[in-house]
Write an enzyme that holds these catalytic residues in place. Structure first.
Site, mmCIF file in Angstrom:
data_model
loop_
_atom_site.group_PDB
_atom_site.id
_atom_site.type_symbol
_atom_site.label_atom_id
_atom_site.label_comp_id
_atom_site.label_asym_id
_atom_site.label_seq_id
_atom_site.Cartn_x
_atom_site.Cartn_y
_atom_site.Cartn_z
ATOM 1 N N ASP A 66 8.247 9.778 21.329
ATOM 2 C CA ASP A 66 6.952 9.121 21.063
ATOM 3 C C ASP A 66 6.454 9.462 19.659
ATOM 4 O O ASP A 66 7.234 9.517 18.730
ATOM 5 C CB ASP A 66 5.935 9.474 22.152
ATOM 6 C CG ASP A 66 5.595 10.965 22.200
ATOM 7 O OD1 ASP A 66 6.415 11.799 21.753
ATOM 8 O OD2 ASP A 66 4.502 11.302 22.697
ATOM 9 N N GLY A 109 6.149 16.328 18.751
ATOM 10 C CA GLY A 109 4.817 16.248 18.157
ATOM 11 C C GLY A 109 4.761 16.758 16.729
ATOM 12 O O GLY A 109 3.932 16.315 15.935
ATOM 13 N N GLY A 161 4.627 18.943 21.076
ATOM 14 C CA GLY A 161 3.369 19.003 21.814
ATOM 15 C C GLY A 161 3.458 20.034 22.923
ATOM 16 O O GLY A 161 4.556 20.319 23.427
ATOM 17 N N GLU A 219 13.241 14.270 23.703
ATOM 18 C CA GLU A 219 12.408 13.903 24.857
ATOM 19 C C GLU A 219 13.165 13.354 26.063
ATOM 20 O O GLU A 219 12.710 13.504 27.203
ATOM 21 C CB GLU A 219 11.333 12.898 24.425
ATOM 22 C CG GLU A 219 10.233 13.477 23.548
ATOM 23 C CD GLU A 219 10.604 13.581 22.082
ATOM 24 O OE1 GLU A 219 9.787 14.092 21.299
ATOM 25 O OE2 GLU A 219 11.732 13.169 21.705
#
Length: 386
Positions: free
Chosen positions: A177, A146, A98, A169
């Site tokens: 996530d 992402g 992301g 992350e």
């Protein structure tokens, strides 16, 4: 528009002037498409999504999510679209993650992009998981964060020798996530926990061996694979699987190479079966082998808050549905946006690039149960709902 249609259209116009106008229009529309951040095309029997930010390693932003989601839903209902293919432009990356720098910087402008981005990204992850059409992700090149969310929940994931997978992350004060709390605990043994806490990178055939990819294809054959998939006539899921299986079986690169973590898996399963970060660290210290100490060195650089969040996220996620996990992760994402470590991690890794984040708290002992519980609290009416 195909060549046949183009010439049919042009034949209606006698004037060369009008023909030139049409050609000019076609050139313009082609240029517009080529500069779009994501290309959405109907080709053959498929809907094809191309992530088109090669200069940024196809990093996913909110604008791209808002284009992909409705198109995915349309193709799901389109009787002429039998499968969906997603790939990255440029050859270096499928999607490196992301566009988190934008999210962090938006906080200064007090924008609500952090709410919208995570909410809509997780909605897209769920839509991929529940997609009624076979969904094929060509995860050639860098596939992180992402980018994993855009691929791992789909039915088919095709890796190549250039694939590079990671969930890094914890190094930026976040947590794995995009449904990491769902798919990571479901990998073999404690592999998912190891990958989540250390950000360990898997390359090439190892991405397949780990269970992240469902198939492995030599990168030079990827174009032919896509052509063969697009040429299928009203294919069933089994027809699609057969094509993928054929290419997979013919792939010879690193065919006899054992999984990079094979020799360590028993120890990984033992070390990472602990219920607390403190115990995992003690396990690594007590082992004392070079591999154990290497992982300890890596873990000690990570955000202590992120480590504790991640371990609990995976433990809870192991018995939840994907939707329940995404709801939990949305709560965690918003807590991280309100906190210190995410913004400090983005600064250290992506903005100043000094690679020396100053975590607060700086020690695992200082991350209290109360602070941890607050990350997992319901957001009430602001919770993610499906």
């Amino acid at each position: 528009m195909g060549l046949r249609e183009m010439w049919r259209l042009m034949s209606r116009f006698n004037s060369s002037k009008r023909t030139n106008i049409i050609l000019q229009h076609l050139r313009m529309s082609k240029h517009t498409d080529a500069t779009a951040e994501v290309l959405l095309e109907r080709k053959g029997c498929a809907g094809v999504i191309t992530l088109n930010r090669p200069k940024f390693l196809n990093a996913l932003n909110l604008s791209m999510i808002r284009q992909i989601y409705p198109q995915l839903k349309k193709w799901e209902q389109d009787p002429e679209a039998f499968l969906i293919i997603i790939k990255g432009a440029g050859g270096k990356a499928f999607c490196a993650g992301g566009d988190i720098r934008v999210i962090s910087e938006a906080r200064k402008a007090n924008q609500k992009i952090a709410q919208d981005f995570f909410r809509e990204e997780y909605m897209l992850n769920n839509a991929i998981d529940s997609c009624q059409k076979p969904y094929i992700a060509l995860i050639h090149g860098i596939t992180m964060g992402g980018g994993v969310g855009l691929s791992v929940h789909g039915q088919f994931r095709v890796a190549t020798e250039k694939s590079l997978f990671a969930m890094p992350e914890t190094a930026i004060g976040l947590f794995p996530d995009v449904g990491g709390g769902y798919f990571l605990p479901r990998l073999q043994g404690k592999l998912g926990c190891f990958l989540a806490l250390t950000g360990f990178r898997l390359k090439g055939r190892d991405v397949y061996a780990a269970g992240i990819a469902t198939h492995f294809v030599d990168s030079e054959k990827l174009g032919m694979l896509e052509e063969d998939l697009l040429a299928l006539k009203s294919p069933s899921k089994e027809n699609i699987a057969d094509v993928l299986e054929t290419y997979h079986a013919k792939s010879k690169i690193d065919q006899d190479k054992s999984f990079i973590l094979e020799e360590h898996m028993d120890k990984i399963n033992s070390w990472f079966s602990a219920n607390t970060m403190e115990q995992i660290i003690e396990n690594l210290q007590q082992d004392g082998s070079s591999f154990a100490l290497e992982q300890l060195k890596v873990i000690n650089k990570m955000s202590p808050t992120s480590l504790k969040i991640t371990l609990r996220q995976l433990m809870e996620g192991s018995s939840k549905t994907l939707q329940e996990v995404l709801t939990m992760e949305y709560r965690l994402s918003q807590a991280c946006m309100r906190g210190h470590d995410f913004h400090e991690g983005v600064r250290a890794v992506l903005i100043d690039k000094d690679q020396s984040p100053k975590w607060k708290p700086a020690d695992l002992k200082e991350v209290t149960d109360e602070a941890l519980n607050n990350h997992f609290k319901s957001l009430g009416s602001n919770d993610l709902k499906f």
